[in-house]
Design an enzyme around this catalytic site. Sequence first.
Site, short mmCIF file in Angstrom:
data_model
loop_
_atom_site.label_atom_id
_atom_site.label_comp_id
_atom_site.label_asym_id
_atom_site.label_seq_id
_atom_site.Cartn_x
_atom_site.Cartn_y
_atom_site.Cartn_z
N TYR A 1 -20.11 -4.35 4.58
CA TYR A 1 -20.26 -4.96 3.25
C TYR A 1 -20.85 -3.94 2.26
O TYR A 1 -20.37 -3.82 1.12
CB TYR A 1 -21.18 -6.18 3.40
CG TYR A 1 -21.39 -6.99 2.14
CD1 TYR A 1 -20.41 -7.85 1.66
CD2 TYR A 1 -22.60 -6.92 1.45
CE1 TYR A 1 -20.62 -8.61 0.51
CE2 TYR A 1 -22.82 -7.67 0.31
CZ TYR A 1 -21.82 -8.52 -0.16
OH TYR A 1 -22.04 -9.26 -1.29
N ARG B 1 -15.73 -21.24 -6.05
CA ARG B 1 -17.05 -21.60 -5.52
C ARG B 1 -18.11 -20.60 -5.98
O ARG B 1 -17.78 -19.53 -6.46
CB ARG B 1 -17.01 -21.60 -3.98
CG ARG B 1 -16.19 -22.71 -3.42
CD ARG B 1 -16.24 -22.76 -1.90
NE ARG B 1 -15.43 -21.74 -1.27
CZ ARG B 1 -15.89 -20.82 -0.42
NH1 ARG B 1 -17.17 -20.79 -0.12
NH2 ARG B 1 -15.08 -19.93 0.12
N GLY C 1 -11.65 -15.47 -6.95
CA GLY C 1 -12.65 -16.23 -6.20
C GLY C 1 -13.46 -17.12 -7.12
O GLY C 1 -14.69 -17.20 -7.01
P1 NDP Z 1 -18.73 -17.68 -1.82
O1 NDP Z 1 -18.52 -17.46 -0.36
O2 NDP Z 1 -19.56 -18.80 -2.28
O3 NDP Z 1 -17.30 -17.76 -2.56
C1 NDP Z 1 -16.34 -16.77 -2.30
C2 NDP Z 1 -15.18 -16.94 -3.25
O4 NDP Z 1 -14.23 -15.87 -2.98
C3 NDP Z 1 -14.43 -18.23 -3.05
O5 NDP Z 1 -14.00 -18.68 -4.32
C4 NDP Z 1 -13.24 -17.82 -2.18
O6 NDP Z 1 -12.07 -18.66 -2.36
C5 NDP Z 1 -12.95 -16.44 -2.75
N1 NDP Z 1 -12.18 -15.57 -1.85
C6 NDP Z 1 -12.55 -15.11 -0.63
N2 NDP Z 1 -11.55 -14.35 -0.12
C7 NDP Z 1 -10.55 -14.34 -1.04
C8 NDP Z 1 -9.26 -13.75 -1.11
N3 NDP Z 1 -8.81 -12.99 -0.10
N4 NDP Z 1 -8.49 -13.97 -2.21
C9 NDP Z 1 -8.95 -14.73 -3.24
N5 NDP Z 1 -10.18 -15.32 -3.23
C10 NDP Z 1 -10.95 -15.12 -2.14
O7 NDP Z 1 -19.31 -16.27 -2.36
P2 NDP Z 1 -20.42 -15.96 -3.48
O8 NDP Z 1 -20.18 -16.80 -4.66
O9 NDP Z 1 -21.74 -15.93 -2.84
O10 NDP Z 1 -20.06 -14.43 -3.82
C11 NDP Z 1 -19.19 -14.08 -4.88
C12 NDP Z 1 -19.24 -12.55 -5.03
O11 NDP Z 1 -20.59 -12.14 -5.28
C13 NDP Z 1 -18.79 -11.79 -3.78
O12 NDP Z 1 -18.08 -10.63 -4.16
C14 NDP Z 1 -20.10 -11.44 -3.13
O13 NDP Z 1 -19.98 -10.30 -2.30
C15 NDP Z 1 -20.97 -11.16 -4.34
N6 NDP Z 1 -22.41 -11.25 -4.08
C16 NDP Z 1 -22.96 -12.42 -3.62
C17 NDP Z 1 -24.32 -12.48 -3.38
C18 NDP Z 1 -25.01 -13.71 -2.88
O14 NDP Z 1 -26.22 -13.63 -2.57
N7 NDP Z 1 -24.35 -14.85 -2.78
C19 NDP Z 1 -25.18 -11.30 -3.60
C20 NDP Z 1 -24.48 -10.13 -4.10
C21 NDP Z 1 -23.15 -10.13 -4.32
P3 NDP Z 1 -11.87 -20.05 -1.51
O15 NDP Z 1 -12.81 -21.05 -2.13
O16 NDP Z 1 -10.44 -20.41 -1.70
O17 NDP Z 1 -12.25 -19.72 -0.10
#
Ligand code: NDP
Length: 248
Positions: free
Chosen positions: A156, A16, A13
């Site tokens: 989650y 983004r 991931g």
């Molecule tokens: P975003 O929604 O901004 O980005 C999610 C990323 O995960 C994207 O790059 C997406 O790829 C990728 N992704 C989703 N599903 C899959 C899959 N099945 N296989 C491969 N890649 C996948 O999320 P965040 O940056 O906010 O979050 C990143 C991590 O941090 C997550 O694990 C989230 O739970 C955790 N987190 C986030 C918080 C927040 O406040 N934002 C707080 C605490 C934890 P694509 O671009 O191709 O869709």
Amino acid sequence: MSDLKGKVALVTGGSRGIGKAICLELAARGASVFVNYHRNADAAAAVVAEITAGGGEATALQADVQSADQAPALFKDVTSAKGKLDILVNNAGITRDNVIMLLRPSDFDDVISTNLRSTWLCCKEASRLMMRKRSGCIINISSVVGIAGNGGQTNYAASKAGIIGLTKSLAKELAVRGVRVNAVAPGFVETDMTADLADEIRDKAVEAIPLRRLGYPADIAKAVAFLASEDASYITGQTLVVDGGMVM
Ligand code: NDP
């Protein structure tokens, strides 16, 4: 800083948000970075372009990391290109929020599979590679929600608490082979995942954060880079909370 020069890193991931910031930080410190993405090829290509424009090395790799076929293929791609893997960051994640009475079993399954199953699958592949060379480190992205819980996020929270248990168990398994496994638990971070929240909820969140601001993706990326570095060579099985003091 070039403390990760010569290291090969894979970030799930990485196209983004927090994953993108982690890719940029690891590359800035000299690592060759594989940027995994699921659907957003343009965003992943933009991350690669940004890294290479700055003189770094990066490659985009598509895979749905919850798939028992696609996750191993991802690691084959990395080792075919570089012959090794030094750093794995399990960052890919999704939310499907609602109160439990309105959540469907598929909302539970999707979140557990994308967040927890993917982490387990990728840890398994990385363990094989890292045990063999008796070095490496894995960093799993959890959440403060996995520690403190949050109404509307039963699915989650279960996935993120599961990541902490997985991290500690694997750290115990792999320490003897010279492989470290840690987790980072971000608080509320400004990304696409949190972009749709109502202003009122956002304001309340800031009020609950002693440092009085939401986190930036770079705040999380710097903690990940620290755990990936030699400076953290005596740290394993830990969950580093990066949340402006929200949960303590
Ligand atoms: P975003 O929604 O901004 O980005 C999610 C990323 O995960 C994207 O790059 C997406 O790829 C990728 N992704 C989703 N599903 C899959 C899959 N099945 N296989 C491969 N890649 C996948 O999320 P965040 O940056 O906010 O979050 C990143 C991590 O941090 C997550 O694990 C989230 O739970 C955790 N987190 C986030 C918080 C927040 O406040 N934002 C707080 C605490 C934890 P694509 O671009 O191709 O869709």
